[in-house]
Motif scaffolding. Structure first.
Motif, PDB file in Angstrom:
ATOM      1  N   VAL A  14      13.613  46.899 -39.258  1.00 22.34           N
ATOM      2  CA  VAL A  14      14.736  46.055 -39.695  1.00 22.34           C
ATOM      3  C   VAL A  14      15.846  45.963 -38.649  1.00 22.34           C
ATOM      4  O   VAL A  14      16.883  45.344 -38.892  1.00 22.34           O
ATOM      5  CB  VAL A  14      15.322  46.536 -41.048  1.00 22.34           C
ATOM      6  CG1 VAL A  14      14.249  46.494 -42.132  1.00 22.34           C
ATOM      7  CG2 VAL A  14      15.928  47.927 -40.940  1.00 22.34           C
ATOM      8  N   ARG A  15      15.602  46.558 -37.489  1.00 23.13           N
ATOM      9  CA  ARG A  15      16.611  46.506 -36.416  1.00 23.13           C
ATOM     10  C   ARG A  15      16.837  45.054 -35.990  1.00 23.13           C
ATOM     11  O   ARG A  15      15.895  44.332 -35.686  1.00 23.13           O
ATOM     12  CB  ARG A  15      16.126  47.337 -35.235  1.00 23.13           C
ATOM     13  CG  ARG A  15      17.131  47.481 -34.112  1.00 23.13           C
ATOM     14  CD  ARG A  15      16.799  48.661 -33.210  1.00 23.13           C
ATOM     15  NE  ARG A  15      16.928  49.902 -33.965  1.00 23.13           N
ATOM     16  CZ  ARG A  15      16.127  50.972 -33.813  1.00 23.13           C
ATOM     17  NH1 ARG A  15      15.168  50.949 -32.930  1.00 23.13           N
ATOM     18  NH2 ARG A  15      16.319  52.041 -34.539  1.00 23.13           N
ATOM     19  N   GLU A  16      18.093  44.638 -35.959  1.00 24.31           N
ATOM     20  CA  GLU A  16      18.399  43.231 -35.684  1.00 24.31           C
ATOM     21  C   GLU A  16      18.521  42.930 -34.200  1.00 24.31           C
ATOM     22  O   GLU A  16      18.328  41.798 -33.761  1.00 24.31           O
ATOM     23  CB  GLU A  16      19.728  42.849 -36.364  1.00 24.31           C
ATOM     24  CG  GLU A  16      19.682  42.927 -37.873  1.00 24.31           C
ATOM     25  CD  GLU A  16      21.041  42.669 -38.493  1.00 24.31           C
ATOM     26  OE1 GLU A  16      21.827  41.893 -37.920  1.00 24.31           O
ATOM     27  OE2 GLU A  16      21.324  43.276 -39.555  1.00 24.31           O
ATOM     28  N   THR A  17      18.938  43.910 -33.428  1.00 19.58           N
ATOM     29  CA  THR A  17      19.204  43.670 -32.007  1.00 19.58           C
ATOM     30  C   THR A  17      18.389  44.640 -31.191  1.00 19.58           C
ATOM     31  O   THR A  17      18.368  45.834 -31.488  1.00 19.58           O
ATOM     32  CB  THR A  17      20.692  43.905 -31.691  1.00 19.58           C
ATOM     33  OG1 THR A  17      21.478  43.182 -32.626  1.00 19.58           O
ATOM     34  CG2 THR A  17      21.042  43.453 -30.279  1.00 19.58           C
ATOM     35  N   ARG A 297      24.517  42.209 -29.587  1.00 19.39           N
ATOM     36  CA  ARG A 297      24.691  41.834 -31.000  1.00 19.39           C
ATOM     37  C   ARG A 297      25.750  40.748 -31.150  1.00 19.39           C
ATOM     38  O   ARG A 297      25.626  39.833 -31.967  1.00 19.39           O
ATOM     39  CB  ARG A 297      25.090  43.087 -31.809  1.00 19.39           C
ATOM     40  CG  ARG A 297      25.064  42.916 -33.322  1.00 19.39           C
ATOM     41  CD  ARG A 297      25.746  44.102 -33.995  1.00 19.39           C
ATOM     42  NE  ARG A 297      27.137  44.207 -33.588  1.00 19.39           N
ATOM     43  CZ  ARG A 297      27.704  45.284 -33.034  1.00 19.39           C
ATOM     44  NH1 ARG A 297      27.023  46.392 -32.840  1.00 19.39           N
ATOM     45  NH2 ARG A 297      28.977  45.264 -32.674  1.00 19.39           N
TER      46      ARG A 297
END
Ligand code: PBG
Length: 320
Positions: A14-17, A297
Motif C-alpha cells: 500500500v506504499r504510495e511513493t 510525495r
C-alpha cells in the motif's frame, strides 16, 4: 488504520511513493587539470574534480543506477562578462566531453549561469550598478550553445533572468541543437541554503544579493506564474529549488503543469543533514530517505540531490 500497517508485506503493497534510482540526478563540480580532487568542506563526501575523475565518478554513479549528472564549472578565470562560461575548451565543456566519452548513456545536464564566471559573482552582467536582464540573455544563450556543442543532453538555466528560456531555445535551434532539452530552474528562491554551493563554486555575489532576480521565499503563487512562463517559452522540464522547505510549491507546480518536474535538494539542505548525522543527532540514512521521499510525495518526478549515490545504494539494499 493499523490493519494496513501490521506487517512488512502489506506496508509494501500500500506504499504510495517509491524512490527509484531512475529519479536521481547527481550534482558534480568540474575543475581543470588531471587527477585533481579538491574536497568541499561544507559538502562532506563531495569534491571539485578534474575531467578524468568526473568520468570515473559518472561511471560509478551509472553502475549504481543513477542515470544523470548535473554539472557545474569552477574556475578562478573570472571577468565582468563571465567569458569562461562560454569559451570552447572551458571547464564544463571539457568535463561534458570526458563524461560522455566514459559513459555515453549518462544523461548530462549542465547548469547554465554566469555567477561562477563573473568577477562580481552575479548571475548576469552588470549595467548601471545592477544586473541587466536583457544584456545577460545573449551570454546565457551562448553558454547553453557551447554546452550543447560539447555534448550536453540537457541545459539547465539557473540565472533567473526573465525570458532566458525563450532566448536559449531560440539560440539552440538557430545553431542546430533542436534536440538539446531545457530543464528550467523555474521557481528558484533567494535561499540561505545555497551557502555550501557558493563555497564550492566560489560564486557568492561580490556586492548585494540575488533578491532582485531570485524569488522571495514568501511567495507560492508566483512559482506557478514563473513556471508557466518557462513552459510557454519552451522548457521541456521545470524545477523547484530548494526542495524540502518548499513542498507546497512542488505540489502547486505539479498541479499546474504536466511537464516533468524536478526538485533540487540543495547544498545547505544536504549539509545540515550531514552535520546533524555527524554529531549523532540524526540517523543519516533514515533522515535522508524520509526527506527525499517527502519531496517525491509532494510531486517531484526527478530529485537532484547530493545524496544520489547513497540513495541509489540504499534503494538497492532495501528495495526502496
Ligand atoms: C547558480 C546556482 C546556484 C545553485 C545552483 N545553481 C547558486 C546560487 O544561485 O547562488 C545552488 C545549488 C546548491 O545550493 O546546491 N546560480
Amino acid at each position: 488504520m493499523r490493519r494496513l500497517r501490521s506487517g512488512a508485506t502489506i506496508r509494501r503493497m500500500v506504499r504510495e511513493t517509491r524512490l527509484s534510482p531512475d529519479r536521481l540526478v547527481l550534482p558534480l563540480f568540474a575543475i581543470a587539470g588531471r587527477d585533481a580532487r579538491v574536497p568541499i568542506d561544507s559538502l562532506p563526501g563531495h569534491a571539485r574534480l578534474s575531467p578524468d575523475l568526473l568520468a570515473a565518478t559518472a561511471r560509478r554513479a551509472w553502475d549504481l543506477g543513477v542515470p544523470s549528472v548535473l554539472l557545474f564549472g569552477v574556475t578562478d578565470q573570472k571577468d565582468a562578462v563571465g567569458s569562461a562560461a562560454y569559451e570552447t575548451g572551458g571547464v564544463v565543456q571539457t568535463a561534458i566531453a570526458a563524461i560522455k566519452d566514459a559513459v555515453p548513456e549518462m544523461l548530462v545536464v549542465t547548469d547554465v549561469c554566469l555567477c561562477g564566471y563573473t568577477d562580481h559573482g552575479h548571475c548576469g552582467v552588470i549595467a548601471d550598478g545592477t544586473v541587466h536582464n536583457d544584456l545577460s540573455l545573449e551570454l546565457l544563450a551562448r553558454t547553453a550553445i557551447s554546452h550543447a556543442e560539447a555534448g550536453a543532453d540537457v541545459v539547465a538555466p539557473s540565472d533567473m533572468m526573465d525570458g532566458r528560456v525563450g532566448a536559449i531555445r531560440a539560440g539552440l535551434d538557430a545553431e542546430g541543437h533542436e534536440d538539446t532539452a531545457i530543464m528550467a530552474y523555474s521557481a528558484k528562491y533567494a535561499s540561505a541554503f545555497y551557502g555550501p554551493f557558493r563555497d564550492a563554486a566560489g560564486s557568492a555575489p561580490g556586492f548585494g544579493d540575488r533578491r532582485g532576480y531570485q524569488m522571495d521565499p514568501a511567495n507560492g503563487r508566483e512559482a506557478v506564474r514563473e513556471t508557466l512562463l518557462d513552459v510557454a517559452e519552451g522548457a521541456d522540464m521545470v524545477m523547484v529549488k530548494p526542495a524540502a522547505a518548499y513542498l507546497d510549491v512542488i505540489a502547486g507546480v505539479r498541479a499546474a503543469t504536466s511537464l516533468p518536474l524536478a526538485a533540487y535538494h540543495v547544498s545547505g539542505e544536504y549539509a545540515m543533514l550531514k552535520a546533524a548525522a555527524d554529531r549523532g543527532w540524526l540517523d543519516e540514512r533514515q533522515a535522508a530517505t524520509e526527506v527525499l521521499t517527502g519531496i517525491a510525495r509532494a510531486g517531484a518526478d526527478l530529485l537532484i540531490t547530493y545524496f544520489a549515490e547513497d540513495a541509489a545504494r540504499w534503494i538497492a539494499e532495501e528495495g526502496a
